[in-house]
Design an enzyme around this catalytic site. Sequence first.
Site, PDB file in Angstrom:
ATOM      1  N   TYR A  64      55.559  79.943 -58.103  1.00  0.00           N
ATOM      2  CA  TYR A  64      56.072  80.867 -56.873  1.00  0.00           C
ATOM      3  C   TYR A  64      56.023  79.745 -55.682  1.00  0.00           C
ATOM      4  N   ARG A  74      66.711  75.863 -48.246  1.00  0.00           N
ATOM      5  CA  ARG A  74      67.881  76.791 -48.048  1.00  0.00           C
ATOM      6  C   ARG A  74      67.948  77.406 -46.683  1.00  0.00           C
ATOM      7  N   ASP A  78      70.331  76.913 -43.166  1.00  0.00           N
ATOM      8  CA  ASP A  78      70.942  78.276 -42.366  1.00  0.00           C
ATOM      9  C   ASP A  78      70.474  77.973 -40.943  1.00  0.00           C
ATOM     10  N   MET A  82      72.688  77.139 -37.457  1.00  0.00           N
ATOM     11  CA  MET A  82      72.803  78.213 -36.431  1.00  0.00           C
ATOM     12  C   MET A  82      72.571  77.280 -34.925  1.00  0.00           C
ATOM     13  N   PHE A 106      72.851  84.229 -40.202  1.00  0.00           N
ATOM     14  CA  PHE A 106      71.569  84.852 -39.394  1.00  0.00           C
ATOM     15  C   PHE A 106      70.785  85.803 -40.546  1.00  0.00           C
ATOM     16  N   ASN A 127      47.815  83.830 -56.358  1.00  0.00           N
ATOM     17  CA  ASN A 127      47.767  83.533 -57.754  1.00  0.00           C
ATOM     18  C   ASN A 127      46.840  82.501 -58.165  1.00  0.00           C
ATOM     19  N   ASP A 138      41.426  84.994 -65.349  1.00  0.00           N
ATOM     20  CA  ASP A 138      42.831  85.192 -65.052  1.00  0.00           C
ATOM     21  C   ASP A 138      42.879  86.646 -64.303  1.00  0.00           C
ATOM     22  N   ASN A 145      52.093  89.709 -64.674  1.00  0.00           N
ATOM     23  CA  ASN A 145      52.008  88.737 -63.584  1.00  0.00           C
ATOM     24  C   ASN A 145      53.523  87.720 -63.959  1.00  0.00           C
ATOM     25  N   SER A 148      56.250  89.686 -62.787  1.00  0.00           N
ATOM     26  CA  SER A 148      56.331  89.986 -61.291  1.00  0.00           C
ATOM     27  C   SER A 148      57.208  88.482 -60.920  1.00  0.00           C
ATOM     28  N   THR A 152      60.839  88.531 -58.817  1.00  0.00           N
ATOM     29  CA  THR A 152      61.128  87.814 -57.584  1.00  0.00           C
ATOM     30  C   THR A 152      62.062  86.577 -57.479  1.00  0.00           C
ATOM     31  N   THR A 204      57.043  92.552 -56.576  1.00  0.00           N
ATOM     32  CA  THR A 204      55.998  92.591 -55.426  1.00  0.00           C
ATOM     33  C   THR A 204      54.977  93.659 -55.440  1.00  0.00           C
ATOM     34  N   THR A 207      52.795  92.903 -58.256  1.00  0.00           N
ATOM     35  CA  THR A 207      51.850  91.977 -58.121  1.00  0.00           C
ATOM     36  C   THR A 207      50.746  92.602 -57.348  1.00  0.00           C
ATOM     37  N   THR A 214      42.302  93.305 -59.924  1.00  0.00           N
ATOM     38  CA  THR A 214      41.790  92.056 -60.329  1.00  0.00           C
ATOM     39  C   THR A 214      40.442  92.167 -59.341  1.00  0.00           C
ATOM     40  N   HIS A 287      56.383  96.359 -39.936  1.00  0.00           N
ATOM     41  CA  HIS A 287      55.157  96.030 -39.270  1.00  0.00           C
ATOM     42  C   HIS A 287      53.967  95.596 -40.127  1.00  0.00           C
ATOM     43  N   GLU A 289      54.461  94.376 -43.119  1.00  0.00           N
ATOM     44  CA  GLU A 289      54.817  93.400 -43.795  1.00  0.00           C
ATOM     45  C   GLU A 289      54.077  92.004 -43.028  1.00  0.00           C
ATOM     46  N   TYR A 291      51.521  91.654 -41.336  1.00  0.00           N
ATOM     47  CA  TYR A 291      49.999  91.470 -41.772  1.00  0.00           C
ATOM     48  C   TYR A 291      50.102  91.066 -43.166  1.00  0.00           C
ATOM     49  N   SER A 302      40.210  80.466 -42.769  1.00  0.00           N
ATOM     50  CA  SER A 302      38.724  80.612 -42.830  1.00  0.00           C
ATOM     51  C   SER A 302      38.145  79.673 -43.952  1.00  0.00           C
ATOM     52  N   SER A 318      31.922  90.150 -39.936  1.00  0.00           N
ATOM     53  CA  SER A 318      32.889  90.480 -39.016  1.00  0.00           C
ATOM     54  C   SER A 318      34.194  90.065 -39.406  1.00  0.00           C
ATOM     55  N   THR A 362      41.953  90.471 -33.962  1.00  0.00           N
ATOM     56  CA  THR A 362      42.667  89.012 -34.116  1.00  0.00           C
ATOM     57  C   THR A 362      41.826  88.318 -33.411  1.00  0.00           C
ATOM     58  N   LYS A 365      38.901  87.162 -34.841  1.00  0.00           N
ATOM     59  CA  LYS A 365      38.722  85.938 -35.751  1.00  0.00           C
ATOM     60  C   LYS A 365      38.941  84.501 -35.289  1.00  0.00           C
ATOM     61  N   HIS A 422      59.155  84.807 -29.826  1.00  0.00           N
ATOM     62  CA  HIS A 422      57.923  85.368 -30.155  1.00  0.00           C
ATOM     63  C   HIS A 422      57.385  85.518 -31.597  1.00  0.00           C
ATOM     64  N   PHE A 423      58.481  85.850 -32.320  1.00  0.00           N
ATOM     65  CA  PHE A 423      57.964  86.054 -33.774  1.00  0.00           C
ATOM     66  C   PHE A 423      58.237  84.715 -34.626  1.00  0.00           C
ATOM     67  N   HIS A 424      58.866  83.736 -34.174  1.00  0.00           N
ATOM     68  CA  HIS A 424      58.951  82.523 -34.726  1.00  0.00           C
ATOM     69  C   HIS A 424      57.471  81.971 -34.360  1.00  0.00           C
TER      70      HIS A 424
HETATM   71  C1  HEM Z   1      62.119  76.026 -39.816  1.00  0.00           C
HETATM   72  C2  HEM Z   1      62.642  76.323 -38.368  1.00  0.00           C
HETATM   73  C3  HEM Z   1      63.604  77.370 -38.018  1.00  0.00           C
HETATM   74  C4  HEM Z   1      64.305  77.594 -37.137  1.00  0.00           C
HETATM   75  C5  HEM Z   1      64.756  76.218 -36.261  1.00  0.00           C
HETATM   76  C6  HEM Z   1      64.684  78.947 -37.053  1.00  0.00           C
HETATM   77  C7  HEM Z   1      65.804  79.203 -36.305  1.00  0.00           C
HETATM   78  C8  HEM Z   1      66.288  80.633 -36.322  1.00  0.00           C
HETATM   79  C9  HEM Z   1      67.540  80.832 -35.462  1.00  0.00           C
HETATM   80  C10 HEM Z   1      68.438  80.128 -34.631  1.00  0.00           C
HETATM   81  C11 HEM Z   1      67.542  82.187 -35.595  1.00  0.00           C
HETATM   82  C12 HEM Z   1      68.551  83.230 -34.992  1.00  0.00           C
HETATM   83  C13 HEM Z   1      68.322  83.556 -33.680  1.00  0.00           C
HETATM   84  C14 HEM Z   1      69.457  84.459 -32.862  1.00  0.00           C
HETATM   85  O1  HEM Z   1      69.263  85.692 -33.374  1.00  0.00           O
HETATM   86  O2  HEM Z   1      70.393  83.988 -32.008  1.00  0.00           O
HETATM   87  C15 HEM Z   1      66.786  82.712 -36.396  1.00  0.00           C
HETATM   88  C16 HEM Z   1      66.490  84.181 -36.854  1.00  0.00           C
HETATM   89  C17 HEM Z   1      65.364  84.483 -37.509  1.00  0.00           C
HETATM   90  N1  HEM Z   1      64.528  83.639 -38.270  1.00  0.00           N
HETATM   91 FE1  HEM Z   1      64.291  81.679 -38.241  1.00  0.00          FE
HETATM   92  N2  HEM Z   1      63.978  79.597 -37.814  1.00  0.00           N
HETATM   93  C18 HEM Z   1      62.907  78.976 -38.487  1.00  0.00           C
HETATM   94  C19 HEM Z   1      62.194  79.178 -39.279  1.00  0.00           C
HETATM   95  C20 HEM Z   1      62.173  80.666 -39.556  1.00  0.00           C
HETATM   96  C21 HEM Z   1      60.774  81.090 -40.443  1.00  0.00           C
HETATM   97  C22 HEM Z   1      59.766  80.058 -41.026  1.00  0.00           C
HETATM   98  C23 HEM Z   1      60.901  82.357 -40.650  1.00  0.00           C
HETATM   99  C24 HEM Z   1      60.195  83.510 -41.436  1.00  0.00           C
HETATM  100  C25 HEM Z   1      59.193  83.147 -42.308  1.00  0.00           C
HETATM  101  C26 HEM Z   1      62.004  82.562 -39.789  1.00  0.00           C
HETATM  102  C27 HEM Z   1      62.579  84.113 -39.634  1.00  0.00           C
HETATM  103  C28 HEM Z   1      63.658  84.562 -38.980  1.00  0.00           C
HETATM  104  C29 HEM Z   1      64.037  85.847 -38.869  1.00  0.00           C
HETATM  105  C30 HEM Z   1      63.358  87.102 -39.481  1.00  0.00           C
HETATM  106  C31 HEM Z   1      65.081  85.895 -38.107  1.00  0.00           C
HETATM  107  C32 HEM Z   1      65.762  87.201 -37.445  1.00  0.00           C
HETATM  108  C33 HEM Z   1      67.182  87.120 -38.303  1.00  0.00           C
HETATM  109  C34 HEM Z   1      68.071  87.978 -37.724  1.00  0.00           C
HETATM  110  O3  HEM Z   1      68.529  88.250 -36.375  1.00  0.00           O
HETATM  111  O4  HEM Z   1      68.395  89.024 -38.385  1.00  0.00           O
HETATM  112  N3  HEM Z   1      62.538  81.722 -39.454  1.00  0.00           N
HETATM  113  N4  HEM Z   1      65.838  81.579 -36.759  1.00  0.00           N
HETATM  114 CU   LIG Z   2      55.468  95.128 -35.361  1.00  0.00          CU
END
Ligand code: HEM
Ligand SMILES: [Cu+2]
Length: 671
Positions: A64, A74, A78, A82, A106, A127, A138, A145, A148, A152, A204, A207, A214, A287, A289, A291, A302, A318, A362, A365, A422-424
């Site tokens: 995995y 990969r 990408d 971008m 993207f 695993n 195991d 397993n 699974s 994936t 998944t 799994t 287990t 959402h 996902e 967590y 931890s 806690s 959170t 923690k 935020h999400f990155h």
């Molecule tokens: C390693 C460095 C990374 C870079 C430089 C990067 C960069 C970017 C960029 C430029 C976008 C597009 C922003 C836009 O909409 O204009 C994007 C979208 C996104 N990235 Fe990353 N990313 C990185 C790592 C990750 C990782 C580790 C994850 C998740 C585990 C992730 C999840 C996503 C997701 C879910 C989107 C949204 C795609 C969409 O709009 O449908 N990225 N990222």
């Molecule tokens: Cu959410």
Amino acid sequence: MSVIFGKLTWDAIPFHEPIPLITSAVVLAAVAAIAVWVWRNGWWPYLRDEYITSTDHKRIGIMYIVLALLMLVRGFADAIMMRLQQSMAIGASQGYLTPEHYNQIFSAHGTIMIFFVAMPFVIGFMNFVVPLQLGVRDVAFPTMNNVSFWLTASGALLINLSLFIGEFARTGWLAFPPLSEKEFSPGVGVDYYLVALQISGVGTVLTSVNFVTTILKIRAPGMSYFRMPVFCWTSLASNLLILAAFPVLTVTLGLLMLDRYLDFHFFTNDGGGNSMLYMNLIWVWGHPEVYILALPAFGIYSEVAATFSGKPLFGYRSMVFATLAICIISFMVWLHHFFTMGAGANINAIFGIASMVIGIPTGVKIYNWLFTMYGGRVRFTVPMHYLIGFMLTFVVGGLTGVLLAIPPVDFVVHNSLFLVAHFHQVIIGGVVFALMAGYTYWFPKAFGFTLDERLGKAVFWCWFIGFHLAFMPSYLLGFYGATRRMQHIPDPSWAPWLHLELFGAVIIGAGIVLTVVQLLYSIKTREQRLDVTGDPWDGRTLEWLTLSPPPHYNFAVLPDVHGEEAYWTRKQTAIKMDQLIKEPDYQPIEMPVSTPVGVICAFFASVCGFAVIWHIWWLAILGLIGAFAVFVWYAWQDEHEHIVPVDEVRTNARERRRIRMEHLHSLSQST
Ligand code: HEM
Ligand SMILES: [Cu+2]
């Protein structure tokens, strides 16, 4: 459309597009070269018996993680494409990617990073680690397993195939209708997305069945729930979330498939459909996902905090309750992803408040980790760097999440680069850092030698500095009005920030390259960094009781657990008495045998999936029949175990006792 080839024609191969064409050629050449290399060295039988067909949870875990690391390369390729486009296509320039191509990138980046990097990485650690920490041999269903894992891998294969044959979705990583409906996305891109996620989704869910069973059912004698290591708890919580949430994803994608393949109109906005239904359903999965990924990451932190502070984890209970609280609340906040839908002020307020409430457990923690370090003998190893880097990064990412949970604020920055930042920030600072920490922490257990520290620290700084440069400017850009998913940047005044972000991404890239260098260098110099004792970090949980790498059966005799820190207590008693526990009465051990059922099943699943994508119906039916036949064949097999003879167990165990005894002497002399 032909009966034999469905929608598949020569036009599916991107002869006129240099980027996918060259990439395809390079990837195919690399795969062929590796295959020849493996074969020439005579490693094929080993690879086949010890990995591909293995039912050993440790080997499956390693597979995995290898899959995740490959897909990280990969996904990162990408990402850098971008960032390059965004820093070129400003004002009058259109950059080097067409909108059609940029949109696929993207979508592929998001899909691959979440489903084929973060998920397999997390599941890989579960695993490898959970059965060892539980002190057992195991998982509950070892053959399943293996199945699974290969399902994936089949999903990952299909997504990557879309690069060579056809196209990928241009709809973003969640394929929102109406854009993803047949009318607006008539090609095979969305079908690749749907089919790949359905197949890997089955893996998944299996799994989660495996791990919930287990953890609830097989633990070493004496290991009650409140003696389980926190990583086991967070894995349990994560798998309960998978079990509850992934079927929702399956159904949602299934409904979209019905729309696309059989002219249903669940989400089409006419004929009685409603695209917001899809939004609600997909985020009911989406959402939790977050967590599913974050909780095991918290578990890794931890383990790292306790080990490298030389203290029991502060507030163990806690921590467990905070985990369970997050688990439950994570199902009650999905609407914060589309406050702009217009559900009304009251509904938005309820979901906004629920979202902020998650900050409380959170926060608990974060304090627990800080108090674990406080007053401890902290060793600033590589995993500890990631822990501290995580706390600094994640708290800020969490705070911007609280901002987004305020509906009026969200109306301003919804779908802007503020959200992307935020999400990155939470996913790189929270999940990726944890994965890198876990990789360094458990590597010696898996392979018997440690990774190089200096290069490891260099990798950490690349991720830490690179991340901040690559994403912090996006918060600002979001406020300036930059929306996400833009192939072209209209406002030239944003250029300096975008260039800085490209630079940050390059630094992260350097970190990824250094990870490979670190691995190769560590393999080359492994003689100097062998882990002969099985306990290189002075650990506290049961995986450090057995030697590195552990024997197939993990423990000659399942350890008796006393107290919360199973191995630590045992180690301290042994040091005090200067002797190991009395030699137990060894028994022969029954272990599951290797099986090709997983690879064969996944092969047929891939064939069937490919056929469904291209509307080659006869092949789809053949693939299904093939997969079913494998199940029947497997069910008729009689022998599913092999017995490790008691002599072999005893000889191994005695050798291990001798090594542990020496280790013990050196420990008792040093204290
Ligand atoms: C390693 C460095 C990374 C870079 C430089 C990067 C960069 C970017 C960029 C430029 C976008 C597009 C922003 C836009 O909409 O204009 C994007 C979208 C996104 N990235 Fe990353 N990313 C990185 C790592 C990750 C990782 C580790 C994850 C998740 C585990 C992730 C999840 C996503 C997701 C879910 C989107 C949204 C795609 C969409 O709009 O449908 N990225 N990222
Ligand atoms: Cu959410």
